[in-house]
Design a protein around this motif. Structure first.
Motif, short mmCIF file in Angstrom:
data_model
loop_
_atom_site.label_atom_id
_atom_site.label_comp_id
_atom_site.label_asym_id
_atom_site.label_seq_id
_atom_site.Cartn_x
_atom_site.Cartn_y
_atom_site.Cartn_z
N ILE A 11 49.64 31.93 37.44
CA ILE A 11 49.85 32.58 38.50
C ILE A 11 48.60 33.56 38.66
O ILE A 11 48.13 33.72 39.64
N ASN A 12 48.22 34.01 37.50
CA ASN A 12 46.75 34.97 37.77
C ASN A 12 45.66 34.09 38.18
O ASN A 12 44.74 34.91 38.82
N GLN A 13 45.55 33.09 37.71
CA GLN A 13 44.25 32.12 38.15
C GLN A 13 44.55 31.47 39.55
O GLN A 13 43.54 31.46 40.17
N LEU A 14 45.70 30.97 39.63
CA LEU A 14 45.73 30.03 40.82
C LEU A 14 46.63 30.80 42.09
O LEU A 14 46.55 30.40 43.20
N TYR A 15 47.92 31.54 41.58
CA TYR A 15 48.68 32.17 42.66
C TYR A 15 48.64 33.44 42.51
O TYR A 15 49.92 33.84 42.43
N PRO A 16 47.55 34.27 42.81
CA PRO A 16 47.64 35.78 42.56
C PRO A 16 48.67 36.35 43.61
O PRO A 16 49.26 37.59 43.17
N GLN A 17 48.88 35.66 44.71
CA GLN A 17 49.72 36.39 45.47
C GLN A 17 51.08 36.54 45.11
O GLN A 17 52.05 37.23 45.75
N VAL A 18 51.65 35.63 44.25
CA VAL A 18 52.90 35.56 43.74
C VAL A 18 52.88 37.09 42.60
O VAL A 18 54.03 37.84 42.59
N ILE A 20 51.18 39.69 43.04
CA ILE A 20 51.11 40.95 43.90
C ILE A 20 52.42 41.10 44.81
O ILE A 20 53.10 42.18 44.60
N ALA A 21 53.25 39.92 45.03
CA ALA A 21 54.62 40.16 45.48
C ALA A 21 55.56 40.65 44.62
O ALA A 21 56.52 41.37 44.82
N THR A 22 55.24 40.33 43.39
CA THR A 22 56.36 40.59 42.25
C THR A 22 56.23 42.34 42.08
O THR A 22 57.07 42.90 41.83
N LEU A 23 54.69 42.46 42.22
CA LEU A 23 54.59 43.94 41.99
C LEU A 23 55.14 44.81 43.22
O LEU A 23 55.95 45.92 42.83
N GLU A 24 54.75 44.22 44.25
CA GLU A 24 55.40 45.08 45.35
C GLU A 24 56.71 45.12 45.53
O GLU A 24 57.51 46.22 45.92
N LEU A 25 57.43 44.08 45.11
CA LEU A 25 59.14 44.12 45.21
C LEU A 25 59.41 44.98 44.16
O LEU A 25 60.43 45.78 44.35
N LEU A 26 59.22 45.00 42.89
CA LEU A 26 59.61 45.79 41.87
C LEU A 26 59.22 47.46 42.42
O LEU A 26 60.33 48.24 42.22
N GLU A 27 58.15 47.52 43.00
CA GLU A 27 57.87 49.01 43.38
C GLU A 27 58.78 49.27 44.58
O GLU A 27 59.31 50.46 44.68
N LYS A 28 59.03 48.39 45.44
CA LYS A 28 60.02 48.87 46.52
C LYS A 28 61.40 49.03 46.23
O LYS A 28 62.19 50.00 46.74
N MET A 235 56.86 28.11 48.18
CA MET A 235 56.62 29.60 47.97
C MET A 235 57.63 30.14 46.72
O MET A 235 58.76 29.52 46.62
N HIS A 236 57.17 30.67 46.20
CA HIS A 236 57.64 31.65 44.88
C HIS A 236 58.70 32.45 45.42
O HIS A 236 58.59 33.01 46.42
N ILE A 237 59.97 32.47 44.84
CA ILE A 237 61.07 33.35 45.21
C ILE A 237 60.57 34.94 45.49
O ILE A 237 61.24 35.50 46.20
N ALA A 238 59.63 35.33 44.61
CA ALA A 238 59.19 36.43 44.68
C ALA A 238 58.60 36.83 46.14
O ALA A 238 58.70 37.99 46.82
N GLU A 239 58.04 35.99 46.52
CA GLU A 239 57.24 35.97 47.92
C GLU A 239 58.18 36.20 49.08
O GLU A 239 58.05 36.88 50.17
N ILE A 240 59.31 35.45 48.83
CA ILE A 240 60.37 35.52 50.17
C ILE A 240 61.19 36.67 49.83
O ILE A 240 61.32 37.43 50.98
N LEU A 241 61.67 37.13 48.77
CA LEU A 241 62.11 38.43 48.47
C LEU A 241 61.50 39.69 48.87
O LEU A 241 62.08 40.82 49.23
N ASN A 242 60.23 39.67 48.85
CA ASN A 242 59.18 40.59 49.20
C ASN A 242 59.08 40.59 50.83
O ASN A 242 58.08 41.31 51.30
N SER A 243 59.32 39.48 51.61
CA SER A 243 58.99 39.23 52.91
C SER A 243 59.70 39.96 53.84
O SER A 243 60.57 40.33 53.57
N SER A 244 59.01 40.29 54.95
CA SER A 244 59.70 40.97 56.11
C SER A 244 59.34 40.40 57.53
O SER A 244 58.97 41.16 58.41
N ILE A 245 59.18 39.17 57.31
CA ILE A 245 58.98 38.14 58.86
C ILE A 245 60.10 38.78 59.74
O ILE A 245 61.21 38.46 59.48
#
Length: 245
Positions: A11-18, A20-28, A235-245
């Motif tokens: 995730i660190n090397q190939l999917y950094p957006q996951v 970021i989504a994890t961090l943002e979701l936990l902070e929310k 998409m990783h579930i963190a990206e969906i749970l952090n989404s606001s589309i």
């Protein structure tokens, strides 16, 4: 509580957006999150390849990086399972036992520790869940079809409360994708066949987006989808749970 954010290597090397989504979701969700900069691999690749004894240094470093946190949370069922179940190769000091006990997969932490299922997300697409073996059968994130359990699913509970999301039911709801870490290297033909079978199930079930709690499995499926030019997004579930589309 103070949470240490554990971001696996791929995730660190190939999917950094996951990450970021994890961090943002936990902070929310109001969680006090810290990222220990000295963290490295949890040792799972060595363990999967039969070199557990050689991974002791990596495992001990993980403990040193995370031993002061109330909880350790990561967006990867397989890596979390490795910490909880395979750190038995270390001397079982109080620090090791505490890290093993307090390490949680992201959905498990949100659902079981924080006690939340409504996260305020919005994602208007047809979604299919790939339930990875480590998360399902290792961490018990849901009931397994081979057991006569009452149905439950941590991932489903969270996704069902995402606005606009239509959760599709697959024919084979918890079949392995064939990744298995180094299995996909040493048994490529079998791994590819299993992955293509899982993808076909999602396509036949009118899925637009495949999600899951383990991006190693999703990476395997995404590679096959891209190679075959199939009409699916991963998409990783963190990206969906952090989404606001």
């Amino acid at each position: 509580m103070k949470v240490g954010l554990f971001i696996p290597c791929y995730i660190n090397q190939l999917y950094p957006q996951v990450g970021i989504a994890t961090l943002e979701l936990l902070e929310k969700l109001g969680v006090d999150v810290d990222y220990p900069m000295g963290q490295t691999c949890c040792g799972q690749p060595l363990g999967n390849s039969g070199y557990e004894d050689d991974s002791k240094g990596i495992c001990q470093l993980f403990v040193e990086n995370f031993k002061t946190y109330d909880y350790i949370v990561g967006p990867s069922g397989s890596c979390v399972y490795h910490v909880k179940k395979h750190f038995d190769i270390l001397e079982q000091t109080e620090d090791v036992k505490r890290v093993r006990k307090n390490t949680y997969e992201l959905c498990q932490f949100i659902h079981d520790v924080l006690g939340k299922t409504h996260l305020g997300a919005s994602f208007p697409y047809k979604v299919g869940i790939h339930k990875s073996c480590h998360g399902l059968r290792g961490l018990r994130l849901g009931s397994c079809s081979e057991r006569m359990d009452t149905h439950y699913s941590t991932e489903e509970d969270l996704l069902k409360n995402v606005k606009g999301l239509e959760l599709k039911t697959l024919k084979r709801v918890d079949e392995c994708c064939g990744f298995g870490g180094t299995f996909s290297v040493f048994e490529e033909a079998i791994s590819v066949k299993m992955g293509n079978d899982r993808i076909r199930d999602h396509i036949d079930s009118d899925v637009q987006v495949i999600t899951g709690a383990d991006h190693s499995c999703l990476m395997h499926l995404e590679g096959l989808i891209n190679r075959n030019k199939q009409p699916l997004k991963v998409m990783h579930i963190a990206e969906i749970l952090n989404s606001s589309i």
